[in-house]
Design a protein around this motif. Structure first.
Motif, mmCIF file in Angstrom:
data_model
loop_
_atom_site.group_PDB
_atom_site.id
_atom_site.type_symbol
_atom_site.label_atom_id
_atom_site.label_comp_id
_atom_site.label_asym_id
_atom_site.label_seq_id
_atom_site.Cartn_x
_atom_site.Cartn_y
_atom_site.Cartn_z
ATOM 1 N N LEU A 155 4.604 8.392 21.003
ATOM 2 C CA LEU A 155 5.161 7.151 20.425
ATOM 3 C C LEU A 155 4.151 6.472 19.504
ATOM 4 N N MET A 156 2.889 6.479 19.885
ATOM 5 C CA MET A 156 1.891 5.831 19.040
ATOM 6 C C MET A 156 1.587 6.674 17.799
ATOM 7 N N ALA A 157 1.636 8.002 17.950
ATOM 8 C CA ALA A 157 1.439 8.871 16.773
ATOM 9 C C ALA A 157 2.530 8.594 15.741
ATOM 10 N N ARG A 158 3.741 8.389 16.242
ATOM 11 C CA ARG A 158 4.846 8.080 15.322
ATOM 12 C C ARG A 158 4.636 6.771 14.580
ATOM 13 N N ARG A 159 3.879 5.884 15.168
ATOM 14 C CA ARG A 159 3.560 4.619 14.488
ATOM 15 C C ARG A 159 2.352 4.757 13.583
ATOM 16 N N GLY A 160 1.938 5.987 13.312
ATOM 17 C CA GLY A 160 0.870 6.172 12.327
ATOM 18 C C GLY A 160 -0.527 6.247 12.908
ATOM 19 N N LEU A 161 -0.612 6.286 14.238
ATOM 20 C CA LEU A 161 -1.943 6.341 14.852
ATOM 21 C C LEU A 161 -2.357 7.798 15.015
ATOM 22 N N ASN A 162 -3.492 8.146 14.447
ATOM 23 C CA ASN A 162 -4.052 9.458 14.762
ATOM 24 C C ASN A 162 -4.599 9.381 16.183
ATOM 25 N N LEU A 163 -4.590 10.503 16.889
ATOM 26 C CA LEU A 163 -4.986 10.462 18.300
ATOM 27 C C LEU A 163 -6.117 11.416 18.579
ATOM 28 N N GLU A 164 -6.973 11.033 19.508
ATOM 29 C CA GLU A 164 -7.735 12.020 20.241
ATOM 30 C C GLU A 164 -7.472 11.721 21.712
ATOM 31 N N ALA A 165 -7.633 12.746 22.545
ATOM 32 C CA ALA A 165 -7.205 12.592 23.934
ATOM 33 C C ALA A 165 -8.400 12.735 24.865
ATOM 34 N N MET A 166 -8.316 12.036 25.998
ATOM 35 C CA MET A 166 -9.380 12.111 27.010
ATOM 36 C C MET A 166 -8.751 12.384 28.362
ATOM 37 N N SER A 187 -2.416 6.350 9.186
ATOM 38 C CA SER A 187 -2.277 5.111 8.417
ATOM 39 C C SER A 187 -2.645 3.906 9.284
ATOM 40 N N GLN A 188 -2.656 4.077 10.595
ATOM 41 C CA GLN A 188 -3.083 2.997 11.491
ATOM 42 C C GLN A 188 -4.432 3.319 12.149
ATOM 43 N N GLY A 189 -5.155 4.279 11.583
ATOM 44 C CA GLY A 189 -6.450 4.632 12.162
ATOM 45 C C GLY A 189 -6.282 5.610 13.318
ATOM 46 N N ARG A 190 -7.270 5.610 14.197
ATOM 47 C CA ARG A 190 -7.236 6.572 15.296
ATOM 48 C C ARG A 190 -7.459 5.873 16.625
ATOM 49 N N GLY A 191 -6.739 6.320 17.654
ATOM 50 C CA GLY A 191 -6.873 5.750 18.990
ATOM 51 C C GLY A 191 -7.200 6.830 20.005
ATOM 52 N N LEU A 192 -7.694 6.397 21.151
ATOM 53 C CA LEU A 192 -8.046 7.323 22.232
ATOM 54 C C LEU A 192 -6.947 7.265 23.293
ATOM 55 N N LEU A 193 -6.275 8.396 23.479
ATOM 56 C CA LEU A 193 -5.187 8.486 24.461
ATOM 57 C C LEU A 193 -5.736 8.985 25.784
ATOM 58 N N ASN A 236 0.816 -1.209 0.000
ATOM 59 C CA ASN A 236 0.000 0.000 0.000
ATOM 60 C C ASN A 236 0.848 1.257 0.000
ATOM 61 N N ARG A 237 1.980 1.170 -0.660
ATOM 62 C CA ARG A 237 2.922 2.271 -0.677
ATOM 63 C C ARG A 237 2.303 3.568 -1.176
ATOM 64 N N ARG A 238 1.553 3.472 -2.266
ATOM 65 C CA ARG A 238 0.970 4.678 -2.844
ATOM 66 C C ARG A 238 0.001 5.351 -1.864
ATOM 67 N N GLU A 239 -0.777 4.521 -1.200
ATOM 68 C CA GLU A 239 -1.736 5.063 -0.245
ATOM 69 C C GLU A 239 -0.999 5.797 0.885
ATOM 70 N N PHE A 240 0.070 5.188 1.359
ATOM 71 C CA PHE A 240 0.834 5.809 2.440
ATOM 72 C C PHE A 240 1.457 7.120 1.975
ATOM 73 N N GLU A 241 1.975 7.108 0.743
ATOM 74 C CA GLU A 241 2.597 8.337 0.236
ATOM 75 C C GLU A 241 1.565 9.443 0.067
ATOM 76 N N ASN A 242 0.402 9.070 -0.431
ATOM 77 C CA ASN A 242 -0.663 10.075 -0.583
ATOM 78 C C ASN A 242 -1.050 10.658 0.761
ATOM 79 N N ARG A 243 -1.117 9.781 1.745
ATOM 80 C CA ARG A 243 -1.485 10.223 3.080
ATOM 81 C C ARG A 243 -0.446 11.208 3.623
ATOM 82 N N LEU A 244 0.816 10.859 3.424
ATOM 83 C CA LEU A 244 1.888 11.734 3.920
ATOM 84 C C LEU A 244 1.856 13.075 3.195
ATOM 85 N N LYS A 245 1.643 13.020 1.888
ATOM 86 C CA LYS A 245 1.601 14.260 1.107
ATOM 87 C C LYS A 245 0.454 15.148 1.595
ATOM 88 N N ALA A 246 -0.705 14.535 1.800
ATOM 89 C CA ALA A 246 -1.866 15.308 2.264
ATOM 90 C C ALA A 246 -1.582 15.889 3.652
#
Ligand code: ATP
Ligand code: MG
Length: 397
Positions: A196-207, A176-182, A20-30
């Protein structure tokens, strides 16, 4: 104004994800585009690279952004020239002169030629440019194994010349890894866990669970500032704050004293689970670390996670506190975390907490508390704070 400041951006681990290289690159570009949206810019794609163009006065902003975007392996200010040797040589001499002005002497030229019609091959380009640099700077010295500075040349649609790239965050593009609740407290650990999890591609929202008026407005502001720090890495973050006082009071009254922290953790997890599920978050993140406090023994970690079957990510589980502190300093959260305002858990801590929860027994104790209505009320009372992306970190105080 013209877009004269050019950056070459190397994409990192995403190259390995061939599927899924192209998808990842598009995501990074966006993502880079979104972060740069406050300033005039342009992003061009070439296999394995992005080129980012901004105005000279936007250069510092662009550099901050490129340094904090997950998925960026490295970046370099770059000179783009026509594909003729004289122009390339001129650019290489500029890069060398800048490095030598900083005191560097030993160098290496690295070249790549994706345009095979260019008359010199990679080896010849490097050799010729090395020679030119030595002629211009007799005190310079070629060192292929341990160079102090690099001159990189890439022959593509045009020629690109740059020095040693600055290190990016690496990792994977946000989302690229979806979103998690911190679960974000005012402490040192949870912001680092989120980073650390954001660096692994997880979008975050916080509680954040607050126990107003037992916890202050300053404690609340501190958590907002910590969320702002994370926002500089995630490209924006939503902070949800949960009114937790009534639950704390119920626990103080109804729970056995040595169980209060565990019961509180379980209540937090029950709320987090319900909220994350409703929001479509696929995991929950905490700053827990094995053995750091009484609630973080293996038995207690097992108990406090019982209300959720989502993956519970604890990236600091095996990290020593000193190392967490070093990371907190590096990401810019430490000075905020050590502001002296207590969060809810400290205020309600028992003096002799139970160290080894028995899952069945403690679960029964939790259920006997009958927190259901209070949990529902807490979920109802959640407030939202939107912390949009800013390339500037909040000041420490
Ligand atoms: P931290 O430095 O992150 O507060 P800690 O070492 O103080 O961690 P605890 O206070 O036991 O450990 O908290 C463990 C984890 O539970 C935290 O890392 C955080 O993820 C979550 N947590 C604790 N208190 C809160 C709170 N008030 N709001 C949201 N999450 C919390
Ligand atoms: Mg804490």
């Amino acid at each position: 104004m013209e877009l004269t400041a050019l950056y070459l951006v190397k994409v990192g681990e995403i190259l390995l994800k061939l599927g899924n290289r192209r998808e990842f690159e598009n995501r990074l570009k966006a993502d880079i585009g979104k972060r740069l949206s406050g300033i005039p810019h342009k992003i061009e794609y070439q296999p394995g690279r992005f080129f980012v163009l901004v105005e000279e006065e936007g250069a510092a902003t662009a550099e901050e952004i490129l340094s904090r975007t997950p998925g960026v392996n490295g970046w370099a200010r770059c000179i783009r020239t026509a594909k003729n040797f004289a122009d390339i040589e001129g650019a290489a001499l500029k890069v060398a002169a800048a490095a030598m002005a900083g005191g560097a002497r030993r160098f290496k030229v690295e070249s790549r030629r994706s345009d095979k019609s260019f008359p010199l091959d990679s080896f010849e380009i490097a050799k010729e440019l090395g020679h030119s640099i030595l002629v211009a700077h007799p005190e310079a010295k070629v060192d292929l194994h341990n160079p102090e500075f690099l001159v990189n040349v890439e022959i593509r649609d045009r020629a690109f010349v740059y020095g040693r790239p600055a290190r990016g965050l690496r990792g994977l593009p946000i989302g690229s890894q979806g979103r998690g609740l911190l679960l974000l407290s005012g402490g040192i650990d949870s912001p680092v866990a989120g980073y650390l999890m954001a660096r692994r591609g997880l979008n975050l929202e916080a509680m954040y669970f607050h126990a107003w008026p037992y916890t202050s407005k300053e404690a609340h502001d501190k958590v907002k500032d910590l969320a702002r720090v994370l926002s500089a890495y995630t490209g924006g973050i939503t902070l949800w704050t949960v009114p937790f006082t009534d639950i704390q009071m119920a626990l103080k009254k109804g729970a056995r004293e040595d169980l209060t922290t565990l019961m509180m953790r379980a209540a937090m997890m029950e709320i987090a689970h319900a909220f994350a599920t409703k929001r479509g978050d696929t995991c929950i993140i905490t700053g827990e670390s094995l053995g750091q406090v009484a609630s973080q023994t293996p038995q207690n970690l097992r108990f406090t996670q019982f209300p959720t079957d989502l993956p519970l990510l604890r990236p600091l589980v095996g990290i020593d506190k000193e190392d967490t502190i070093a990371m907190a300093r590096a990401i810019g959260s430490f000075d905020i975390s050590v502001r002296p305002y207590e969060d809810c858990c400290v205020i309600f801590s028992p003096t002799h907490p139970l160290l080894k929860a028995n899952l069945a027994r403690e679960k029964a104790a939790y259920e006997a508390l009958g927190l259901g209505p209070l949990i529902a009320a807490a979920l109802e009372g959640i407030e939202k704070f939107e912390l949009p992306f800013s390339e500037r970190m909040p000041p420490p105080h």
